[in-house]
Design a protein around this motif. Structure first.
Motif, PDB file in Angstrom:
ATOM      1  N   THR A 132       0.832  -1.200   0.000  1.00 36.46           N
ATOM      2  CA  THR A 132       0.000   0.000   0.000  1.00 36.46           C
ATOM      3  C   THR A 132       0.868   1.252   0.000  1.00 36.46           C
ATOM      4  O   THR A 132       0.469   2.290  -0.541  1.00 36.46           O
ATOM      5  CB  THR A 132      -0.942   0.020   1.218  1.00 36.46           C
ATOM      6  N   ALA A 154      -6.952   1.458  -4.227  1.00 41.93           N
ATOM      7  CA  ALA A 154      -7.500   2.728  -3.749  1.00 41.93           C
ATOM      8  C   ALA A 154      -6.389   3.693  -3.351  1.00 41.93           C
ATOM      9  O   ALA A 154      -6.510   4.914  -3.542  1.00 41.93           O
ATOM     10  CB  ALA A 154      -8.431   2.470  -2.566  1.00 41.93           C
ATOM     11  N   ARG A 155      -5.313   3.163  -2.815  1.00 42.74           N
ATOM     12  CA  ARG A 155      -4.179   4.025  -2.461  1.00 42.74           C
ATOM     13  C   ARG A 155      -3.567   4.659  -3.709  1.00 42.74           C
ATOM     14  O   ARG A 155      -3.081   5.791  -3.671  1.00 42.74           O
ATOM     15  CB  ARG A 155      -3.122   3.214  -1.717  1.00 42.74           C
ATOM     16  N   ALA A 173     -12.362  -0.241   1.808  1.00 40.91           N
ATOM     17  CA  ALA A 173     -11.784  -1.369   1.072  1.00 40.91           C
ATOM     18  C   ALA A 173     -11.908  -2.665   1.874  1.00 40.91           C
ATOM     19  O   ALA A 173     -11.465  -2.728   3.030  1.00 40.91           O
ATOM     20  CB  ALA A 173     -10.318  -1.095   0.756  1.00 40.91           C
ATOM     21  N   THR A 185     -10.535  -5.720   1.035  1.00 42.51           N
ATOM     22  CA  THR A 185      -9.379  -6.599   0.892  1.00 42.51           C
ATOM     23  C   THR A 185      -8.114  -5.774   0.726  1.00 42.51           C
ATOM     24  O   THR A 185      -8.162  -4.581   0.378  1.00 42.51           O
ATOM     25  CB  THR A 185      -9.520  -7.533  -0.327  1.00 42.51           C
ATOM     26  N   LEU A 218     -12.471   5.490  -0.720  1.00 36.70           N
ATOM     27  CA  LEU A 218     -12.316   4.111  -1.183  1.00 36.70           C
ATOM     28  C   LEU A 218     -11.386   3.319  -0.261  1.00 36.70           C
ATOM     29  O   LEU A 218     -11.620   2.138  -0.002  1.00 36.70           O
ATOM     30  CB  LEU A 218     -11.784   4.096  -2.623  1.00 36.70           C
ATOM     31  N   CYS A 219     -10.341   3.963   0.238  1.00 33.76           N
ATOM     32  CA  CYS A 219      -9.445   3.288   1.189  1.00 33.76           C
ATOM     33  C   CYS A 219     -10.191   2.918   2.466  1.00 33.76           C
ATOM     34  O   CYS A 219     -10.003   1.824   3.016  1.00 33.76           O
ATOM     35  CB  CYS A 219      -8.266   4.195   1.533  1.00 33.76           C
ATOM     36  N   ARG A 255      -9.492   2.124   9.567  1.00 32.07           N
ATOM     37  CA  ARG A 255     -10.358   2.788   8.584  1.00 32.07           C
ATOM     38  C   ARG A 255     -10.663   4.224   8.993  1.00 32.07           C
ATOM     39  O   ARG A 255     -10.862   5.102   8.142  1.00 32.07           O
ATOM     40  CB  ARG A 255     -11.648   1.988   8.409  1.00 32.07           C
ATOM     41  N   LEU A 267      -7.753  -4.466  -2.955  1.00 29.88           N
ATOM     42  CA  LEU A 267      -8.547  -3.276  -3.268  1.00 29.88           C
ATOM     43  C   LEU A 267      -8.012  -2.048  -2.538  1.00 29.88           C
ATOM     44  O   LEU A 267      -8.068  -0.928  -3.066  1.00 29.88           O
ATOM     45  CB  LEU A 267     -10.013  -3.511  -2.901  1.00 29.88           C
ATOM     46  N   LEU A 268      -7.474  -2.247  -1.347  1.00 27.95           N
ATOM     47  CA  LEU A 268      -6.863  -1.132  -0.634  1.00 27.95           C
ATOM     48  C   LEU A 268      -5.642  -0.612  -1.389  1.00 27.95           C
ATOM     49  O   LEU A 268      -5.436   0.608  -1.489  1.00 27.95           O
ATOM     50  CB  LEU A 268      -6.462  -1.573   0.773  1.00 27.95           C
TER      51      LEU A 268
END
Length: 414
Positions: A62, A116-117, A107, A109, A103-104, A176, A112-113
């Motif tokens: 990430t 989004a990053r 996320a 999973t 989105l982060c 989060r 997906l994180l």
């Protein structure tokens, strides 16, 4: 409305007025955007790995995704800001940053994180590249170096406050919540820019952003041995810094047993070092040439890098590791403003593109350094020491072999 460069530059040696202080805070906030987005969630990396059921190396991606997103975003937004002005790309980038932060926060999973990053980073790139280009729009010579040093006062607050805030957020909510806070920060900065930041680049100084001309401009910059030497020195030093950023959370908490809150305090102390050295640099530049100060910063960083390696390899204990870490991180306060000023000194007509390439080299090298730190596994700090020492030496070599004093500096010294 545009800012008059002559008027701004005249105030560089005077105490901060209300208007100028606001200008410093806005540009400082924009240039601290990337570090803030990295540092605030560092204490949560182990928690994220557990909740997302991902390996430490996967979670560290990430960081790599964010750094690579910053690099790509700067390559695109830098020349675009040379063509249409600084404000429009900046406002669009801040809005995209908010979307990526949301989105982060949701996320489900690690994969997906990571994606989004990347989105978040592309938006953050606008703040970094345009803030640096704006300084070049308005300043030159020692005045520019002094202003870059002044920005370190604000930039240094990011590594001081971000991990501490992140650690406190973890006491009340999960990781989060960190990204929710970043969303709010992005929204506040967007409002401030929209209402309070004038356009710094007048229309007569803008250049077309045709694809071919942009490529030729980048090619010309890459052929400029002096610009490339300063940019590589800065980029390689940032590689050493990002090795610390990505590895210190696991090393200090996993190997040396610090709590997230204690780690945040250590990280913040190193940020104080950046601020202090940056302000020292601003006071003494002019008495000493930028090249001299940059040389000192790079030599100190390289020596401290070997100190980190020795402390981790020889098991010299927590204090034995923290001292060279503090020295190395603090040296950024001297390396960054002088390298940026020297690299941009001859790039008045293409400040956005030059700023972009300068930033790209910083964050691409940082992106390469980040995964190297995790290769040794979670039980050792030695890989972090190796990467920090190696990149520090390479930065010094790039500076020493590729740059030389400009004619203006030689004449001034004579």
């Amino acid at each position: 409305m545009t800012i008059a460069p002559e008027r701004v530059e005249e105030t560089v040696a005077r105490p901060l007025t209300t208007g100028r202080a606001r200008f410093v805070l806005i540009l400082g906030g924009l240039s601290a955007f990337g570090p803030l987005s990295i540092d605030m969630y560092l204490p949560a990396l182990p928690q994220m790995a557990g909740e997302l059921r991902a390996a430490d190396a996967t979670v560290q991606l990430t960081l790599s995704a964010f750094i690579i997103g910053l690099a790509i975003g700067q390559l695109i937004l830098g020349p675009l800001s040379d063509a249409i002005g600084r404000r429009k790309p900046l406002v669009a980038g801040l809005a995209l940053y908010m979307v990526g932060s949301i989105l982060c926060a949701v996320a489900p999973t690690a994969e997906l994180l990571i994606a989004a990053r990347g989105v978040q980073a592309f938006g953050a790139a606008a703040g970094i590249v345009i803030a640096r280009a704006t300084v070049r729009d308005l300043y030159s010579g020692t005045a520019m170096t002094k202003f870059f040093s002044l920005l370190m006062l604000v930039n240094g607050l990011a590594p001081i406050l971000a991990p501490i805030i992140g650690g406190q957020i973890l006491n009340w909510t999960s990781w989060r919540g960190v990204f929710v806070c970043l969303t709010v920060f992005g929204g506040l900065l967007l409002a401030v820019v929209f209402f309070l930041l004038p356009e710094p680049l007048p229309e007569e100084r803008r250049t077309p952003a045709r694809f071919g001309s942009v490529l030729r401009k980048y090619a010309s910059l890459l052929r400029d041995r002096g610009f490339l030497g300063y940019a590589l020195a800065s980029g390689l030093m940032f590689g050493s810094l990002f090795a610390y950023i990505s590895g210190s959370s696991f090393a200090l908490q996993g190997v040396y047993g610090l709590s997230p809150q204690a780690y945040s305090l250590v990280f913040g102390l190193n940020g104080i070092g950046i601020v202090a050295v940056g302000q020292l640099n601003g006071r003494i530049v002019g008495r000493f040439p930028e090249r001299t100060l940059l040389t000192v910063g790079l030599v100190v960083a390289a020596v401290a890098g070997f100190g980190v390696l020795a402390a981790s390899a020889l098991d010299l204990g927590l204090i034995g590791l923290l001292i060279p870490l503090f020295i190395l991180v603090s040296s950024i306060g001297m390396v960054a403003p002088n390298a940026s000023s020297l690299a941009l000194a001859e790039q008045a007509r293409s400040a956005g593109s030059a700023s972009a390439l300068l930033g790209v080299l910083q964050f691409v090298v940082g992106g390469l350094a980040t995964p190297l730190v995790g290769l040794g596994g979670p039980g050792t700090a030695v890989p972090m020491g190796i990467v920090m020492a190696g990149f520090g030496v390479l930065a010094l070599l790039a500076f020493g072999t590729m740059t030389r004093p400009s004619r203006a500096l030689v004449a001034q010294a004579a």
